[in-house]
Motif scaffolding. Structure first.
Motif, short mmCIF file in Angstrom:
data_model
loop_
_atom_site.label_atom_id
_atom_site.label_comp_id
_atom_site.label_asym_id
_atom_site.label_seq_id
_atom_site.Cartn_x
_atom_site.Cartn_y
_atom_site.Cartn_z
N GLN A 1 52.11 79.95 37.12
CA GLN A 1 52.29 78.50 37.09
C GLN A 1 53.69 78.24 36.84
N ILE A 2 54.37 76.98 37.38
CA ILE A 2 55.83 76.73 37.26
C ILE A 2 56.03 75.87 36.10
N PRO A 3 57.02 76.19 35.12
CA PRO A 3 57.07 75.43 33.79
C PRO A 3 57.72 73.99 34.52
N VAL A 4 57.48 72.85 34.01
CA VAL A 4 57.91 71.69 34.10
C VAL A 4 58.55 71.00 33.09
N VAL A 5 59.98 70.77 32.99
CA VAL A 5 60.85 70.50 31.74
C VAL A 5 61.36 69.12 32.08
N VAL A 6 60.63 68.42 30.93
CA VAL A 6 61.43 66.79 31.10
C VAL A 6 62.61 66.51 30.33
N LEU A 7 63.46 66.12 30.79
CA LEU A 7 64.80 65.98 30.33
C LEU A 7 65.16 64.35 30.21
N ALA A 8 65.16 63.91 29.17
CA ALA A 8 65.36 62.49 28.77
C ALA A 8 66.66 62.09 27.89
N GLY A 9 67.02 60.73 27.79
CA GLY A 9 67.93 60.38 27.15
C GLY A 9 68.54 59.21 27.64
N PHE A 10 69.20 58.14 26.79
CA PHE A 10 69.64 57.06 27.26
C PHE A 10 70.89 57.24 28.05
N LEU A 11 71.12 55.97 28.79
CA LEU A 11 72.29 55.93 29.83
C LEU A 11 73.70 56.41 28.71
N GLY A 12 74.29 57.38 29.42
CA GLY A 12 75.54 57.73 28.65
C GLY A 12 75.21 58.98 27.83
N SER A 13 74.28 59.41 27.58
CA SER A 13 74.18 60.55 26.53
C SER A 13 74.49 61.77 27.16
N GLY A 14 74.64 61.96 28.58
CA GLY A 14 75.23 62.98 29.28
C GLY A 14 73.87 63.99 29.66
N LYS A 15 72.61 63.31 29.82
CA LYS A 15 71.67 64.35 30.51
C LYS A 15 72.01 64.61 31.86
N THR A 16 72.52 63.82 32.52
CA THR A 16 72.75 64.30 34.18
C THR A 16 73.99 65.27 34.05
N THR A 17 74.69 65.32 33.02
CA THR A 17 75.86 66.55 32.78
C THR A 17 75.08 67.74 32.61
N LEU A 18 74.36 67.84 31.76
CA LEU A 18 73.44 68.78 31.15
C LEU A 18 72.55 69.29 32.37
N LEU A 19 72.02 68.26 33.25
CA LEU A 19 71.36 68.82 34.28
C LEU A 19 72.17 69.51 35.29
N ALA B 1 75.05 53.21 17.66
CA ALA B 1 74.87 51.88 18.55
C ALA B 1 73.77 52.01 19.50
N THR B 2 73.35 53.14 19.80
CA THR B 2 72.29 53.49 20.84
C THR B 2 70.71 53.09 20.09
N ARG B 3 70.81 53.29 18.86
CA ARG B 3 69.48 52.92 18.08
C ARG B 3 69.61 51.39 18.00
N GLU B 4 70.64 50.83 17.90
CA GLU B 4 70.62 49.40 17.65
C GLU B 4 70.23 48.69 19.06
N ARG B 5 70.62 49.29 20.19
CA ARG B 5 70.25 48.53 21.36
C ARG B 5 68.87 49.09 21.97
N HIS B 6 68.63 50.47 21.43
CA HIS B 6 66.99 50.89 21.91
C HIS B 6 66.42 51.54 20.67
N PRO B 7 66.06 50.85 19.91
CA PRO B 7 65.14 51.33 18.92
C PRO B 7 64.03 52.23 19.22
N GLU B 8 63.75 51.97 20.39
CA GLU B 8 62.47 53.13 20.89
C GLU B 8 63.19 54.63 21.02
N ILE B 9 64.51 54.93 20.84
CA ILE B 9 64.72 56.14 20.57
C ILE B 9 64.13 57.11 19.56
#
Length: 367
Positions: free
Chosen positions: A8-26, A137-145
């Motif tokens: 089986q192939i592992p599937v990793v979910v990469l999440a983060g709000f805009l500007g967090s740097g997840k695309t840079t990490l990818l 600031a991210t927590r203020e804008r996106h409390p769902e974090i």
């Protein structure tokens, strides 16, 4: 006893709000993949710049990123369809990374993966990327974090070069409080060691030996391997090998109490009389834990072989703790099989095991 599973192939979910740097990490993972073939699922091709390639595409398209890596642009309703595409033998991928932005809530993606009927995938953990400089600031804008952190298996506190040491420590303590048992690691420009998430692929057929020089090769030569060496220097690797089988109850207790800073554990465990037919491949990232039973090969030496990766860990204490988990010799008994129940609950993964909120309990997927 649970029968062995197909590869089986592992599937990793990469999440983060805009500007967090997840695309840079990818992009960092793609550039430092060490021969690993990665499938990427994103919403927007334009965010992927691997191999100096910026490709424009529409949802429902698949393009090659070169070096055996593929990229799909999908929406959530098409996730299963494209997982089917990426797990075909012809794709020959080793790991799949889903960039969660715009697809769905991270919990929903995890739920979809655990509910998937695709026999060729295995959930590989949720990685949440956090911008250290903008966290409050991210927590203020996106409390769902807070909810996202509560279900993460690994948290990358990114852009730590933009905050002082005292502020970084404050942020780390807050993130640890919100993420519970998840591993929390600091990073700059999304540069984490890929081995924290997946193993470098081994190519025994030599297919990688004779090929055209790639941008990845040029980047490595230009850097003189210094960047890669720096990444590995940030972590420690501890090996453990035993020809005495492990006691499943003691071993699970050890995994349940693994110390902070121990980010990843991989390898194989021999449970002796608990299951004479199978060895158990082990993969742990942060709180996420899974076992996959695999048949012993004819004539294969029966060993427990583990590699632990972390920072600030006590190597001798870890080896001593594992040595204390070895089983007493003796014949197979009903109690030996009952002791395996603690292991088997990390083999089966059910979709209801992922719930929202800080009281998440991933019975089959976390330790």
């Amino acid at each position: 006893m649970t029968p062995p599973r197909t590869q089986q192939i592992p599937v990793v979910v990469l999440a983060g709000f805009l500007g967090s740097g997840k695309t840079t990490l990818l992009n960092h993972l793609l550039r430092n993949r060490a021969g690993t073939r990665i499938g990427v699922i994103v919403n927007d091709f334009g965010s992927i710049e691997i191999d100096a390639m910026t490709v424009a595409g529409q949802v429902g398209s698949t393009v090659s990123l070169g070096n055996g890596c593929l990229c799909c642009a999908v929406d959530a309703s098409e996730l299963d369809t494209f997982l089917e595409t990426l797990t075909r033998p012809s794709a020959r991928l080793d790991v799949i990374v889903i960039e969660a932005s715009g697809l769905a809530e991270p919990q929903e993606l995890v739920r979809m993966l655990l509910a998937s009927e695709n026999p060729h995938i295995l959930y590989g953990g949720l990685v949440e990327v956090v911008d250290a400089a903008e966290f409050d600031a991210t927590r203020e804008r996106h409390p769902e974090i807070d909810r996202h952190l509560a279900v993460a298996d690994l948290v990358v506190l990114n852009k730590t070069d933009r905050v002082g040491e005292a502020e970084q420590e404050r942020l780390r303590e807050r993130v640890v409080e919100l993420s519970g048992p998840a591993a929390v690691i600091a990073a700059v420009h999304g540069r984490i060691d890929p081995e924290l998430l997946f193993d470098p692929a081994l190519r025994p057929d030599g297919e990688e030996k004779i090929r055209q020089l790639t941008f990845e090769d040029l980047l490595r030569e230009e850097a003189g391997h210094a960047h890669e060496d720096h990444l590995h220097a940030a972590y420690e690797s501890v090996d453990f090998t035993s020809d005495i089988p492990m006691d499943p109850r003691l071993f699970i207790a050890f995994l349940d109490s693994r110390p902070e800073g121990l980010y990843r554990i991989k390898g194989f465990a021999d449970f002796g009389t608990g299951d004479r037919d199978n060895k158990y491949a082990l993969h742990a990232v942060g709180r996420f834990l899974r076992f996959v039973p695999q048949s012993w090969a004819r004539g294969e030496q029966r060993l427990t072989q583990l590699v632990m990766i972390g920072a600030g860990i006590d190597a001798e204490a870890l080896r001593a703790g594992l040595a204390a988990c070895r089983a007493e010799p003796g014949p197979a008994t009903p109690d030996a099989e009952r002791a395996m129940w603690g292991v088997l609950r990390y083999v089966q993964q059910e979709p209801e095991d992922v719930r929202e909120g800080a009281d998440v309990q991933e019975t089959a997927a976390e330790a």
